[in-house]
Write a protein that holds these residues in place. Sequence first.
Motif, PDB file in Angstrom:
ATOM      1  N   LEU A  16      -2.473  25.312  21.189  1.00  0.00           N
ATOM      2  CA  LEU A  16      -2.154  25.437  19.767  1.00  0.00           C
ATOM      3  C   LEU A  16      -3.298  26.098  19.010  1.00  0.00           C
ATOM      4  CD1 LEU A  16      -0.435  22.818  17.544  1.00  0.00           C
ATOM      5  CD2 LEU A  16      -2.649  23.700  16.833  1.00  0.00           C
ATOM      6  N   ILE A  72      -3.289  29.478  16.518  1.00  0.00           N
ATOM      7  CA  ILE A  72      -3.647  29.520  15.090  1.00  0.00           C
ATOM      8  C   ILE A  72      -5.016  30.154  14.858  1.00  0.00           C
ATOM      9  CG2 ILE A  72      -2.217  27.508  14.613  1.00  0.00           C
ATOM     10  CD1 ILE A  72      -4.734  25.854  14.352  1.00  0.00           C
ATOM     11  N   CYS A 125      -0.841  20.263  14.854  1.00  0.00           N
ATOM     12  CA  CYS A 125      -1.145  21.416  13.992  1.00  0.00           C
ATOM     13  C   CYS A 125      -1.829  20.961  12.710  1.00  0.00           C
ATOM     14  CB  CYS A 125       0.143  22.171  13.679  1.00  0.00           C
ATOM     15  SG  CYS A 125      -0.118  23.756  12.868  1.00  0.00           S
TER      16      CYS A 125
END
Length: 221
Positions: free
Chosen positions: A107, A111, A145
């Motif tokens: 993740l 990002i 997240c």
Amino acid sequence: MTCSLGVPLIVIGSMNLTRTLARGDFSCPHCGRLQAYRLRARRPFLTVYLIPMIPLGDRERFVQCQQCRNRFDPAVLERDSPSTSRLTASNSSAAEAFEQQWLRAALLVVIEHGQMTEPEIAALQRIGTQLAHRPVEREELGQLCSSAYQNRISAKHYVQSVAHLWSDEQKQTVMQACFLAASIDGDLQPPQMELLQTLKQEMQLTDEEFQQAIEAAVELE
């Protein structure tokens, strides 16, 4: 404050409260030397008239170097401890912890360039299902997240924090997940290729091990 009908308005919002849990010295992976750190905990609260009232989630802990100001996972404090044991798949809790770690690493790769898009969320769910052999729900990704954005720990610094817990086989799994995450949008671009090389170095993978991980990831697609 009142509305046009004279009824008092209740101002509701949210805020993050961060407090220092501990201080000490640690071997900062970024500085490459002993530095002072603060172990901090962040927790979101529902506010009423700007007063924190109700906690909205669990505490998220992170370590911040007082010199470079970079943030790391708390596992970094155990990196140089001779008693630190590697994660193994011998029990369910260890396996679940490792799943969370490689999913978080993947993740963070996504990002690295900014906000996550809907196609990227779907792709991460697919990657998680391929490697974990179980469905990865949006809620699980959403929690990871949110933590990643709030704690602002980069992919490099996260891997620096926890790689000492991984066996050679687990490092290859992490690299597979990170490669799949980096190539979500198609061909790898120079920034993604550079990041993968950085993670390879942080995990101390040989060129052969790196290549094996990439080949295994390609076979999953």
